[in-house]
Scaffold this motif. Structure first.
Motif, PDB file in Angstrom:
ATOM      1  N   LEU A  86      36.468  28.827  22.118  1.00 57.96           N
ATOM      2  CA  LEU A  86      35.426  29.403  21.272  1.00 57.96           C
ATOM      3  C   LEU A  86      35.435  28.841  19.853  1.00 57.96           C
ATOM      4  O   LEU A  86      34.387  28.490  19.300  1.00 57.96           O
ATOM      5  N   SER A 109      35.094  36.809  26.929  1.00 56.63           N
ATOM      6  CA  SER A 109      34.077  35.912  27.496  1.00 56.63           C
ATOM      7  C   SER A 109      33.970  36.121  29.003  1.00 56.63           C
ATOM      8  O   SER A 109      34.850  36.728  29.632  1.00 56.63           O
ATOM      9  N   TYR A 126      27.059  36.616  24.470  1.00 55.34           N
ATOM     10  CA  TYR A 126      28.429  36.659  23.945  1.00 55.34           C
ATOM     11  C   TYR A 126      28.642  35.634  22.838  1.00 55.34           C
ATOM     12  O   TYR A 126      29.173  35.946  21.765  1.00 55.34           O
TER      13      TYR A 126
END
Length: 297
Positions: free
Chosen positions: A176, A145, A11
């Protein structure tokens, strides 16, 4: 600057590729399946794709000789067998051998904070003579996520049952965009060569506190009940069949909550005075409820 990234099943790898492309780096992603990749990163990000297989060493000769920085995202599951880890090392070896035939000046190896094989990786890369940095990332707060998926599925239950480990184990979830900003800063920075860094958020919380903050942001009322310590089998059954997590997510959660995942190597915070995003600010952004600008140092 030309940047090469591999490990796009990860990811974080996909998000970093998009972030660097938006920052006007020329990003090439080494992938196995072009069609599958486009399901995760749209064409608007202007990311180049190159199909190749690190395990077989196929089609690697076409990597741009002007590549300056390369990322390797570890895809080995946290509960992998030794055989799987050795395969990962073999792929890394082929990747580095290929990079040595380019102008690459900096390899950034990225893995999970829970990864216990960092010393082995560090020793191997050091012997190659390539400039490198190892980064271990904590739970990520970002759209899609693993952490956000867990919180969303748990919140669907009116009565939420959590284990004692879930209520007591601590971690440092990180936004992030903050991780992407750190990567932007460290590219070709000689101060980071040969170093290992942990990246986490500004707060240390239990998983239960994280979940309760999540509910509070969404203004959801749920009764959260803490159960006694559960065995591995019972925990797996609950996460798989009560909350319906996919197998890899279930395994990762059950392993993570059995220890404290606190950042110990905090050198990046000393190098780059980044104001990290608090959990309560990051969650609404990850959910698409609000927008905030890029992080400023």
């Amino acid at each position: 600057m030309k940047v090469l990234i591999t490990g796009l099943n990860n990811y974080l790898a996909r998000k970093v590729a998009a972030c660097l492309a938006e920052a006007d780096y020329e990003v090439t992603c080494l992938i196995r399946n072009r069609k599958l990749f486009r399901e995760h990163i749209s064409e608007k990000h202007r990311v180049n794709m190159m199909e190749g297989d690190l395990f077989r060493g196929e089609n690697l000769a076409g990597i741009d000789a002007d590549t300056a920085v390369a990322f390797y995202f570890n895809q080995t599951p946290v509960n992998a067998l030794d055989m799987r880890i050795e395969m990962e090392l073999l792929a890394l070896q082929k990747y580095i051998d290929t990079l040595k035939r380019t102008a690459c000046q900096h390899l950034i190896y990225v893995t999970k904070l829970v990864d216990g094989n960092v010393d082995k990786i560090n020793s191997y890369i050091r012997e190659t003579g390539l400039n490198y940095t190892i980064v271990r990332a904590s739970n990520i707060i970002g759209k899609g996520s693993v952490l956000m998926t867990i919180l969303a599925k748990m919140s669907m239950q009116r009565l939420v049952l959590v284990s004692r480990e879930f209520a007591k184990s601590r971690c440092q979830p990180v936004y992030l965009a903050d991780i992407c900003t750190y990567f932007n800063y460290m590219l070709l920075d000689p101060r980071t060569y040969g170093e290992t860094y942990d990246i986490g958020g500004p707060e240390v919380m239990t998983y239960k506190e994280i979940f309760e903050h999540y509910l509070d942001v969404l203004k959801l009322r749920r009764k959260v009940m803490t159960l006694p310590a559960l065995g591995t089998l019972v925990s797996n059954v609950m996460t798989r069949y009560v909350y319906r997590f996919e197998q890899d997510i279930s395994a990762a959660l059950n392993l993570n909550v059995r220890r404290n995942l606190i950042c110990k190597k905090n050198g990046l915070r000393e190098l780059y005075p980044l104001k990290l995003t608090p959990f309560r600010e990051a969650i609404p952004v990850a959910l698409g409820l609000v927008e905030i600008g890029p992080n400023k140092s």
